[in-house]
Design a protein around this motif. Structure first.
Motif, PDB file in Angstrom:
ATOM      1  N   ASP A 183       0.955  -0.987   0.405  1.00 55.00           N
ATOM      2  CA  ASP A 183       0.399  -0.065  -0.072  1.00 55.00           C
ATOM      3  C   ASP A 183       0.517   0.889   0.204  1.00 55.00           C
ATOM      4  O   ASP A 183       0.858   2.377  -0.549  1.00 55.00           O
ATOM      5  CB  ASP A 183      -1.001  -0.101   1.553  1.00 55.00           C
ATOM      6  CG  ASP A 183      -1.914  -1.142   1.056  1.00 55.00           C
ATOM      7  OD1 ASP A 183      -2.188  -1.695   0.297  1.00 55.00           O
ATOM      8  OD2 ASP A 183      -1.912  -1.615   2.485  1.00 55.00           O
ATOM      9  N   ASP A 239      -5.831  -4.508   6.327  1.00 53.42           N
ATOM     10  CA  ASP A 239      -5.659  -3.168   6.254  1.00 53.42           C
ATOM     11  C   ASP A 239      -4.743  -3.120   8.025  1.00 53.42           C
ATOM     12  O   ASP A 239      -4.341  -2.147   8.525  1.00 53.42           O
ATOM     13  CB  ASP A 239      -7.266  -2.681   7.069  1.00 53.42           C
ATOM     14  CG  ASP A 239      -8.641  -2.661   5.775  1.00 53.42           C
ATOM     15  OD1 ASP A 239      -7.333  -2.239   4.585  1.00 53.42           O
ATOM     16  OD2 ASP A 239      -9.300  -2.507   6.280  1.00 53.42           O
ATOM     17  N   THR A 240      -4.883  -4.081   8.857  1.00 59.31           N
ATOM     18  CA  THR A 240      -3.924  -3.919   9.596  1.00 59.31           C
ATOM     19  C   THR A 240      -2.642  -4.455   9.768  1.00 59.31           C
ATOM     20  O   THR A 240      -1.853  -3.214  10.942  1.00 59.31           O
ATOM     21  CB  THR A 240      -4.201  -5.194  11.265  1.00 59.31           C
ATOM     22  OG1 THR A 240      -5.824  -5.403  11.421  1.00 59.31           O
ATOM     23  CG2 THR A 240      -3.924  -5.505  12.266  1.00 59.31           C
ATOM     24  N   ARG A 269      -1.342  -5.941  16.803  1.00 58.62           N
ATOM     25  CA  ARG A 269       0.142  -5.467  16.480  1.00 58.62           C
ATOM     26  C   ARG A 269       0.721  -6.406  16.654  1.00 58.62           C
ATOM     27  O   ARG A 269       1.675  -6.354  17.616  1.00 58.62           O
ATOM     28  CB  ARG A 269       0.181  -4.123  16.978  1.00 58.62           C
ATOM     29  CG  ARG A 269      -1.256  -3.041  16.466  1.00 58.62           C
ATOM     30  CD  ARG A 269      -0.686  -2.016  17.784  1.00 58.62           C
ATOM     31  NE  ARG A 269       0.496  -0.977  17.373  1.00 58.62           N
ATOM     32  CZ  ARG A 269       0.914  -0.012  16.336  1.00 58.62           C
ATOM     33  NH1 ARG A 269      -0.445   0.206  15.557  1.00 58.62           N
ATOM     34  NH2 ARG A 269       1.958   0.884  15.810  1.00 58.62           N
ATOM     35  N   ALA A 296      -1.874  -0.418   8.738  1.00 57.16           N
ATOM     36  CA  ALA A 296      -1.677   0.399   9.909  1.00 57.16           C
ATOM     37  C   ALA A 296       0.002   0.013   9.908  1.00 57.16           C
ATOM     38  O   ALA A 296      -0.316   1.214  11.448  1.00 57.16           O
ATOM     39  CB  ALA A 296      -3.005   0.429  10.702  1.00 57.16           C
ATOM     40  N   LEU A 297       0.061  -0.610  10.813  1.00 58.05           N
ATOM     41  CA  LEU A 297       1.171  -1.078  11.764  1.00 58.05           C
ATOM     42  C   LEU A 297       2.522  -0.508  10.318  1.00 58.05           C
ATOM     43  O   LEU A 297       3.244  -0.264  11.239  1.00 58.05           O
ATOM     44  CB  LEU A 297       1.711  -3.168  11.794  1.00 58.05           C
ATOM     45  CG  LEU A 297       3.022  -3.348  12.666  1.00 58.05           C
ATOM     46  CD1 LEU A 297       2.592  -2.402  13.603  1.00 58.05           C
ATOM     47  CD2 LEU A 297       3.088  -4.646  12.074  1.00 58.05           C
ATOM     48  N   THR A 298       2.555  -1.058   9.250  1.00 58.93           N
ATOM     49  CA  THR A 298       3.946   0.083   8.342  1.00 58.93           C
ATOM     50  C   THR A 298       3.495   0.920   8.570  1.00 58.93           C
ATOM     51  O   THR A 298       5.026   1.607   9.016  1.00 58.93           O
ATOM     52  CB  THR A 298       3.236  -0.262   6.570  1.00 58.93           C
ATOM     53  OG1 THR A 298       3.073  -2.146   7.017  1.00 58.93           O
ATOM     54  CG2 THR A 298       4.455  -0.230   6.054  1.00 58.93           C
ATOM     55  N   ARG A 299       2.669   1.943   8.703  1.00 61.85           N
ATOM     56  CA  ARG A 299       2.167   3.498   8.288  1.00 61.85           C
ATOM     57  C   ARG A 299       2.618   4.173  10.249  1.00 61.85           C
ATOM     58  O   ARG A 299       3.856   4.307  10.056  1.00 61.85           O
ATOM     59  CB  ARG A 299       0.689   3.532   8.760  1.00 61.85           C
ATOM     60  CG  ARG A 299       0.529   3.549   7.350  1.00 61.85           C
ATOM     61  CD  ARG A 299      -0.634   4.801   7.034  1.00 61.85           C
ATOM     62  NE  ARG A 299      -1.774   4.467   8.009  1.00 61.85           N
ATOM     63  CZ  ARG A 299      -2.889   3.186   7.568  1.00 61.85           C
ATOM     64  NH1 ARG A 299      -3.039   2.536   6.663  1.00 61.85           N
ATOM     65  NH2 ARG A 299      -3.843   2.776   8.842  1.00 61.85           N
ATOM     66  N   ASP A 300       3.374   3.181  10.909  1.00 59.26           N
ATOM     67  CA  ASP A 300       3.613   3.245  12.903  1.00 59.26           C
ATOM     68  C   ASP A 300       5.567   2.854  12.396  1.00 59.26           C
ATOM     69  O   ASP A 300       5.946   4.122  11.929  1.00 59.26           O
ATOM     70  CB  ASP A 300       2.779   2.541  13.484  1.00 59.26           C
ATOM     71  CG  ASP A 300       1.703   3.034  13.392  1.00 59.26           C
ATOM     72  OD1 ASP A 300       1.198   4.594  13.341  1.00 59.26           O
ATOM     73  OD2 ASP A 300       0.809   2.244  14.456  1.00 59.26           O
ATOM     74  N   GLY A 330      -6.719  -7.349  14.832  1.00 60.39           N
ATOM     75  CA  GLY A 330      -6.555  -6.555  14.486  1.00 60.39           C
ATOM     76  C   GLY A 330      -5.400  -6.524  15.881  1.00 60.39           C
ATOM     77  O   GLY A 330      -4.928  -5.148  15.372  1.00 60.39           O
TER      78      GLY A 330
END
Length: 478
Positions: free
Chosen positions: A152, A231-232, A283, A235-239, A281
């Motif tokens: 993504d 999606d989970t 992490r 989100a971890l990748t964005r962090d 969900g």
């Protein structure tokens, strides 16, 4: 190791130089894919074609990982070195001949963050010789390098999230093409793994084009369930990218990121609470349903009947979650509401009913012990049963066991914890301090090891076939 002499054997285009001693032949550090460095970093493994003479007399590198101090009671080994250039395997055989022996490929565990194919508690040559099998142990990428979902943020070139799983598949393809030259039968391959290694093996039921690479699996605390949604993972990748300062799309910065930074930041963005990591969900790193490397959920793959001719043994320890409490990674549960919140991660609509049933079955426990019992079942036992039921419905054969041996250490404080069964399954307690001097442990190791070896040879694990509603075999229980 005893004194060894060089040995050379021919396989396809290459000649492999290994070592021979009184306990058999070993070939170490064989590269099964190109080094995943530079532009290959965070990319799927690329095939390597060996030619000429390949030196296989020394261990290669294990994957980069954080190194943590271990307690005195943990299994002991000689250790290992780590580098990103880690796509290699170690092979142990009684003789590199035309024996067509059963092949066992072992996937190490380590929470998708650590582990190695060498330097641990297992006496690999001894196991291969005792069982008259060929043992293969691949190294593969772990942590962010192996499982960070980048599609993504970086596009189709990085679509495959499960690079560590793809590494394992690449190793299996090498085995398929070469193992006959080392005395193994490419048509009789058993995959064995514990924890993240077993989860990786389980995930193969959701992958196209791999069914002919193995015949059966033995899963320890890693059923076909722990799959992370896209999606989970995103989100971890964005962090992760936020904390490393790498902008989405900047593949050059990703390639230049120091491995020390990768290891440091991944520790910061992952959950440490066992329930939080494993609930929907959560992490954590693991197998991602990315649609590229994993085409479907493994349970869907099993339900389709694609693997109905592959046998499954799945086991769990009675007190799986106890390990996280023993290591001090889990906080004390202070009150009933905190306990219900922990259960609700998995059962948001009926947490009260789940706890009531647990209290009726196990009356009088403190809140922390109820949480431990719940997590042991919700993460490991119950999904293992679901895996077998799905496989059985599709016409497959499955077998189950619970490992209940409790070491006497500190009056049994550790319980029958996560990972305790693996040395028993391999019949190797020499470097397991908790088992020393325990005659029951020796007997259990003999039984479980015989079960694995018979399973690898014939598909019969010396266990009754799984039947819904029928109690499974308990090893070590009172």
């Amino acid at each position: 190791m005893t004194d060894a002499n060089p040995i050379e054997i021919r396989s396809r285009e290459a000649t492999y130089r290994g070592l021979r001693d009184a306990r058999g032949d070993r070939f170490l550090g064989i590269r099964y894919a190109e080094a995943p460095v530079g532009q290959r970093r965070f990319k799927p493994p690329e095939p390597v074609e060996h030619q000429g003479l390949v030196d296989a007399t020394r261990y290669g590198f294990a994957p980069p990982q954080a190194r943590r101090p271990m307690p005195a009671w943990a299994p002991k080994g000689e250790g290992f070195e780590t580098e990103e250039d880690c796509l290699n395997l170690n092979l142990y055989t009684p003789a590199a001949d035309n024996g067509r022996r059963p092949v066992i490929v072992h996937a190490f565990g380590g929470g998708f963050q650590s582990g190695a194919a060498q330097g641990g508690w297992l006496d690999e040559p001894g196991f291969a010789r005792r069982g008259d099998v060929v043992l293969v142990r691949p190294n593969m990428r772990v942590g962010a390098l192996g499982f960070l979902h980048l599609a993504d943020a970086f596009g189709a070139e990085y679509a495959a999230a499960n690079r560590g799983m793809l590494d394992f598949i690449a190793a299996l393809r090498w085995v398929r093409e070469n193992i006959a030259a080392f005395g193994g039968d490419p048509d009789n391959v058993t995959l064995v793994g514990m924890s993240s290694g077993a989860f990786t093996i389980s995930a193969l039921f959701g992958v196209d084009g791999v069914a002919d690479l193995y015949r059966r699996v033995w899963l320890m605390s890693g059923p076909a369930s722990r799959i992370i949604d896209r999606d989970t993972a995103a989100a971890l990748t964005r962090d992760f990218l936020d904390q490393t300062g790498v902008r989405p799309g900047d593949s050059g910065a990703l390639e230049m990121l120091p491995v020390e930074t990768i290891l440091k930041v991944q520790e910061q963005v992952l959950a440490t609470h066992l329930g939080e990591r494993n609930a929907p969900g959560g992490r954590t790193f693991g197998i991602v349903l990315d649609g590229a490397s994993l085409q479907r959920h493994p349970l869907e793959g099993l339900a389709s009947g694609r693997f109905h001719d592959h046998a499954i043994v799945t086991g769990w320890t009675r007190d799986e979650a106890r390990m996280w409490y023993a290591f001090g990674m889990m906080p004390t549960v202070r009150d009933r509401q905190a306990l219900l919140s922990s259960i609700a991660r998995f059962h948001p609509m009926d947490a009260e009913q789940q706890l009531a049933a647990l209290e009726q079955e196990l009356p009088g426990l403190i809140y922390t012990r109820y949480e431990e019992a719940f997590l042991s079942r919700a993460i490991y036992r119950d999904p293992a049963i679901r895996t077998l039921e799905t496989h059985r419905t599709a016409g497959g054969r499955g077998f189950a066991y619970e490992f209940a041996w409790v070491p006497t250490f500190e009056n049994g404080r550790l319980g029958a914890a996560h990972g305790f069964d693996e040395p028993f399954v391999f019949g190797d307690l020499e470097r397991v301090p908790l088992a020393q001097g325990d005659e029951v442990a020796v007997r259990l190791a003999r039984e479980l090891s015989a079960a694995l070896l018979t399973y690898a040879r014939s598909g019969n694990p010396l266990l009754p076939g799984y039947e819904p509603g029928v109690a499974v075999v308990s090893f070590g229980g009172i």
